[in-house]
Write a protein that holds these residues in place. Structure first.
Motif, mmCIF file in Angstrom:
data_model
loop_
_atom_site.group_PDB
_atom_site.id
_atom_site.type_symbol
_atom_site.label_atom_id
_atom_site.label_comp_id
_atom_site.label_asym_id
_atom_site.label_seq_id
_atom_site.Cartn_x
_atom_site.Cartn_y
_atom_site.Cartn_z
ATOM 1 N N LEU A 62 -57.992 145.349 13.160
ATOM 2 C CA LEU A 62 -57.239 145.504 11.920
ATOM 3 C C LEU A 62 -56.067 144.520 11.913
ATOM 4 N N LEU A 63 -56.073 143.604 10.927
ATOM 5 C CA LEU A 63 -55.019 142.598 10.786
ATOM 6 C C LEU A 63 -54.490 142.670 9.354
ATOM 7 N N LYS A 64 -53.509 143.535 9.144
ATOM 8 C CA LYS A 64 -53.000 143.755 7.789
ATOM 9 C C LYS A 64 -52.226 142.560 7.255
ATOM 10 N N ARG A 65 -51.650 141.771 8.157
ATOM 11 C CA ARG A 65 -50.809 140.661 7.705
ATOM 12 C C ARG A 65 -51.629 139.422 7.322
ATOM 13 N N LEU A 66 -52.835 139.291 7.895
ATOM 14 C CA LEU A 66 -53.608 138.058 7.741
ATOM 15 C C LEU A 66 -53.995 137.822 6.282
ATOM 16 N N LYS A 67 -53.644 136.634 5.769
ATOM 17 C CA LYS A 67 -53.941 136.275 4.387
ATOM 18 C C LYS A 67 -54.954 135.134 4.267
ATOM 19 N N CYS A 68 -55.030 134.299 5.308
ATOM 20 C CA CYS A 68 -55.855 133.095 5.203
ATOM 21 C C CYS A 68 -56.625 132.843 6.495
ATOM 22 N N LEU A 69 -57.934 132.593 6.365
ATOM 23 C CA LEU A 69 -58.780 132.200 7.494
ATOM 24 C C LEU A 69 -59.324 130.803 7.224
ATOM 25 N N LEU A 70 -59.078 129.893 8.166
ATOM 26 C CA LEU A 70 -59.609 128.531 8.081
ATOM 27 C C LEU A 70 -60.745 128.414 9.085
ATOM 28 N N LEU A 71 -61.955 128.175 8.584
ATOM 29 C CA LEU A 71 -63.152 128.187 9.435
ATOM 30 C C LEU A 71 -64.005 126.937 9.213
ATOM 31 N N ASN A 72 -63.366 125.826 8.867
ATOM 32 C CA ASN A 72 -64.095 124.582 8.641
ATOM 33 C C ASN A 72 -64.847 124.153 9.903
ATOM 34 N N ASN A 73 -66.005 123.530 9.699
ATOM 35 C CA ASN A 73 -66.718 122.855 10.800
ATOM 36 C C ASN A 73 -67.060 123.783 11.955
ATOM 37 N N ASN A 74 -67.671 124.916 11.618
ATOM 38 C CA ASN A 74 -68.267 125.790 12.622
ATOM 39 C C ASN A 74 -69.774 125.801 12.385
ATOM 40 N N ARG A 75 -70.461 126.833 12.866
ATOM 41 C CA ARG A 75 -71.913 126.956 12.646
ATOM 42 C C ARG A 75 -72.231 128.343 12.090
ATOM 43 N N ILE A 76 -71.355 128.839 11.241
ATOM 44 C CA ILE A 76 -71.474 130.211 10.744
ATOM 45 C C ILE A 76 -72.700 130.350 9.844
ATOM 46 N N VAL A 77 -73.553 131.311 10.194
ATOM 47 C CA VAL A 77 -74.736 131.618 9.387
ATOM 48 C C VAL A 77 -74.671 133.021 8.795
ATOM 49 N N ARG A 78 -73.805 133.865 9.324
ATOM 50 C CA ARG A 78 -73.729 135.254 8.881
ATOM 51 C C ARG A 78 -72.277 135.700 8.744
ATOM 52 N N ILE A 79 -72.035 136.534 7.741
ATOM 53 C CA ILE A 79 -70.735 137.164 7.539
ATOM 54 C C ILE A 79 -70.938 138.662 7.695
ATOM 55 N N SER A 80 -70.171 139.283 8.556
ATOM 56 C CA SER A 80 -70.355 140.691 8.877
ATOM 57 C C SER A 80 -70.013 141.600 7.698
ATOM 58 N N ASP A 81 -70.691 142.744 7.635
ATOM 59 C CA ASP A 81 -70.320 143.789 6.683
ATOM 60 C C ASP A 81 -68.976 144.393 7.085
ATOM 61 N N GLY A 82 -68.296 144.970 6.104
ATOM 62 C CA GLY A 82 -67.111 145.781 6.397
ATOM 63 C C GLY A 82 -65.857 145.021 6.734
ATOM 64 N N LEU A 83 -65.777 143.733 6.381
ATOM 65 C CA LEU A 83 -64.564 142.969 6.700
ATOM 66 C C LEU A 83 -63.324 143.555 6.033
ATOM 67 N N GLU A 84 -63.539 144.221 4.892
ATOM 68 C CA GLU A 84 -62.385 144.785 4.173
ATOM 69 C C GLU A 84 -61.649 145.839 4.996
ATOM 70 N N GLN A 85 -62.337 146.449 5.964
ATOM 71 C CA GLN A 85 -61.693 147.448 6.814
ATOM 72 C C GLN A 85 -60.706 146.816 7.795
ATOM 73 N N TYR A 86 -60.937 145.542 8.107
ATOM 74 C CA TYR A 86 -60.126 144.866 9.118
ATOM 75 C C TYR A 86 -59.202 143.798 8.527
#
Length: 258
Positions: A62-86
């Protein structure tokens, strides 16, 4: 390849960025998965994971403060369910140059209540038909997609399209593709193709590193045909072919002897 440890997090650069947000810099470590972020003590507005080897977007506490994720240039193929909880206050997600392929893979982002900015530039999904319309329809609170504003006219047209009978059929097909496509999955075994375990592994690695759906499909077809990237097709070794090969070798030996 580096494991994201508590020590790495504590020793990484931390600073106030130009937006006056507190940022944690985890760029370029070749991190393969997100973990141990509890060590941040939720003290950051932005975390930069650019230039790593992350394949799935999950593993957040749980990261209530986090507003921005920078994920350029990875190999992401999937985004997990339930991110809103964290990540309940996430406003911006930059996924430029990753391997997200299907429109249905984006549905999970609709649960993030404050997401306003999203970049999927240089992902296979961005080349899909009705890409912008689908994202505008599924994420009604989103304001910027690929650094272009979603205009109200664009959103109205998207709603009209996907609420129509044709649009509902399209959504069913989009959902089906997202559920059935697994990068590197559905691979035949060595008995079918006469490949060795090492050769199977080589092709699996090539598929994992593929930069597009087209490349994944091409490599999968090669495997099904008994081929290895960069080599000629592998043919089953029957007794007849073995005998023929031995005969050819004997003829070659005789020729050399003469």
């Amino acid at each position: 390849m580096v494991k994201l440890t508590t020590e790495l997090i504590q020793n990484s650069m931390q600073y106030m960025n130009p937006c006056k947000d507190r940022e944690l810099d985890l760029r370029g470590y070749k991190i393969t998965q997100i973990e141990n972020l509890g060590a941040t003590l939720d003290q950051f507005d932005t975390i930069d994971f650019s230039d790593n080897d992350i394949r799935k977007l999950d593993g957040f506490p749980l990261l209530k403060r986090l507003k921005c994720l920078l994920l350029n240039n990875n190999r992401i193929v999937r985004i997990s369910d339930g991110l809103e909880q964290y990540l309940p206050n996430l406003e911006s997600m930059i996924l430029t140059n990753n391997n997200i392929t299907e429109l249905g893979d984006l549905d999970v982002l609709s649960t993030l209540p404050k997401l306003k900015t999203l970049s999927l530039m240089h992902n296979p999904v961005a080349n899909k038909q009705h890409y912008r319309a689908y994202v505008a329809y599924k994420l009604p609170e989103l304001r910027l997609l690929d650094f272009r504003k979603i205009k109200q006219k664009e959103r109205d047209e998207a709603n009209t399209l996907f609420k129509s009978k044709k649009g509902k059929e399209m959504q069913k097909e989009i959902t089906r593709k997202a559920k059935t496509f697994v990068p590197g999955g559905n691979m035949p075994d060595a008995k079918v193709t006469n490949l060795t375990p090492q050769e199977i592994h080589k092709i699996r690695e090539a598929i994992k590193n593929a930069s597009s759906l087209h490349e994944v499909e091409r490599l999968t077809r090669m495997l099904q045909a008994g081929q290895i990237p960069g080599q000629k097709p592998l043919q089953p070794q029957t007794q007849a072919s073995n005998g023929q090969q031995e005969e050819e070798e004997e003829m070659e030996t005789d020729a050399n002897g003469q």
